[in-house]
Design a protein around this motif. Structure first.
Motif, short mmCIF file in Angstrom:
data_model
loop_
_atom_site.label_atom_id
_atom_site.label_comp_id
_atom_site.label_asym_id
_atom_site.label_seq_id
_atom_site.Cartn_x
_atom_site.Cartn_y
_atom_site.Cartn_z
N LYS A 166 0.32 -1.17 -0.28
CA LYS A 166 -0.02 0.23 0.22
C LYS A 166 0.90 0.58 -0.41
N VAL A 167 2.21 1.21 -0.05
CA VAL A 167 2.95 2.10 0.31
C VAL A 167 3.77 2.53 -1.02
N LEU A 168 4.48 4.06 -1.57
CA LEU A 168 5.58 3.85 -2.35
C LEU A 168 6.64 4.64 -1.39
N SER A 169 7.28 3.52 -0.97
CA SER A 169 9.02 3.32 -0.24
C SER A 169 9.66 4.75 -0.13
N PHE A 170 9.87 5.60 -1.34
CA PHE A 170 10.78 6.08 -0.85
C PHE A 170 9.35 7.92 -1.19
N GLY A 171 8.26 7.80 -1.31
CA GLY A 171 7.81 8.84 -1.21
C GLY A 171 7.59 9.28 -2.61
N ILE A 172 6.94 10.83 -2.87
CA ILE A 172 7.02 11.37 -4.55
C ILE A 172 7.23 13.13 -4.24
N GLY A 173 7.30 13.64 -5.18
CA GLY A 173 7.16 14.95 -4.78
C GLY A 173 8.68 15.72 -3.96
N ARG A 174 7.62 16.77 -3.71
CA ARG A 174 8.71 17.61 -2.94
C ARG A 174 9.49 16.79 -1.33
N ARG A 175 8.32 16.00 -0.91
CA ARG A 175 8.40 14.66 0.55
C ARG A 175 8.93 13.43 0.61
N ALA A 176 9.57 13.98 -0.82
CA ALA A 176 9.95 11.83 -1.30
C ALA A 176 11.73 11.76 -0.50
N CYS A 177 12.07 10.83 -0.61
CA CYS A 177 13.20 10.54 0.68
C CYS A 177 14.78 11.34 -0.64
N PRO A 178 15.34 11.87 -0.49
CA PRO A 178 16.50 12.80 -0.44
C PRO A 178 17.13 11.44 -1.25
N GLY A 179 17.66 10.53 -0.23
CA GLY A 179 18.60 9.86 -0.44
C GLY A 179 17.94 8.20 -1.03
N ALA A 180 17.03 8.60 -2.11
CA ALA A 180 16.46 7.88 -3.37
C ALA A 180 17.39 7.01 -4.14
N GLY A 181 17.57 8.41 -5.22
CA GLY A 181 18.72 8.45 -5.89
C GLY A 181 20.30 7.93 -5.36
N LEU A 182 20.43 7.93 -4.57
CA LEU A 182 22.23 7.95 -4.23
C LEU A 182 22.16 6.35 -3.60
N SER A 183 21.06 5.97 -2.95
CA SER A 183 20.36 4.07 -2.31
C SER A 183 20.95 3.55 -4.22
N HIS A 184 20.16 3.48 -4.53
CA HIS A 184 19.91 3.46 -6.35
C HIS A 184 21.10 2.90 -6.64
N ARG A 185 22.33 4.74 -6.93
CA ARG A 185 23.40 3.89 -7.74
C ARG A 185 24.64 3.68 -6.76
N LEU A 186 24.41 3.33 -5.26
CA LEU A 186 25.41 2.74 -4.38
C LEU A 186 24.58 1.13 -4.59
N VAL A 187 23.59 0.74 -4.68
CA VAL A 187 23.87 -0.31 -4.64
C VAL A 187 23.97 -1.30 -5.93
N SER A 188 23.88 -0.59 -7.28
CA SER A 188 24.54 -0.55 -8.43
C SER A 188 25.65 -0.69 -8.03
N LEU A 189 26.13 0.35 -7.86
CA LEU A 189 27.99 0.29 -7.67
C LEU A 189 28.37 -1.01 -6.61
N ALA A 190 27.59 -1.39 -5.26
CA ALA A 190 28.08 -2.45 -4.72
C ALA A 190 27.61 -4.02 -5.05
N LEU A 191 26.79 -4.03 -5.79
CA LEU A 191 26.33 -5.47 -7.21
C LEU A 191 27.81 -5.34 -8.10
N GLY A 192 27.97 -4.18 -8.73
CA GLY A 192 28.66 -4.51 -9.90
C GLY A 192 30.15 -4.84 -9.39
N SER A 193 30.55 -3.91 -7.69
CA SER A 193 32.05 -4.32 -7.07
C SER A 193 31.72 -6.45 -6.90
N LEU A 194 30.69 -6.45 -5.69
CA LEU A 194 31.08 -7.85 -5.77
C LEU A 194 31.16 -9.03 -7.23
N ILE A 195 30.19 -8.53 -8.48
CA ILE A 195 30.69 -9.17 -9.04
C ILE A 195 31.94 -9.17 -10.23
#
Length: 120
Positions: A46-75
């Motif tokens: 029932k929820v949008l995990s990172f929110g949307i609009g001006r109340r959105a999580c400010p770290g959402a973009g950073l978390s998506h990039r870091l997960v990609s970098l961490a996964l790529g490094s592990l591989i």
């Protein structure tokens, strides 16, 4: 066609997420802060995990990039093997966790040793 309405092509549709997250027909006590309602996988659809609009999580973009970098490094840095011969179960539990934890063995690739030795 959206909810019985004919929406012309090119129309910008704005969704009122604030109202969705405070709808009393969906949530019990929607105006009260109750994080326990999400324990044990309850209420996850029932929820949008990172929110949307001006109340959105400010770290959402950073978390998506870091997960990609961490996964790529592990591989890139490790050779991976599964433990046992059974196939990996891809079924998800609530909150996008695997229903069955993945158990794997990793071994550092030679490039990792060369890279770390360069810094010594």
């Amino acid at each position: 066609m959206l909810a019985g309405y004919d929406v012309p092509r090119g129309t910008m549709l704005l969704v009122n997420v604030w109202a969705m997250h405070r709808d009393p027909s969906i949530w019990e006590d929607p105006e009260i802060f109750k994080p326990e309602r999400f324990e044990n996988g309850k209420e996850t659809q029932k929820v949008l995990s990172f929110g949307i609009g001006r109340r959105a999580c400010p770290g959402a973009g950073l978390s998506h990039r870091l997960v990609s970098l961490a996964l790529g490094s592990l591989i890139q840095c490790f050779e991976w093997e599964r433990i046992g011969e059974e196939c990996v179960d891809n079924i998800e539990a609530p909150m996008m966790r695997p229903a069955t934890p993945l158990v794997a063995m990793c071994k550092a690739r030679p490039i990792v040793h060369e890279t770390l030795n360069a810094f010594v």
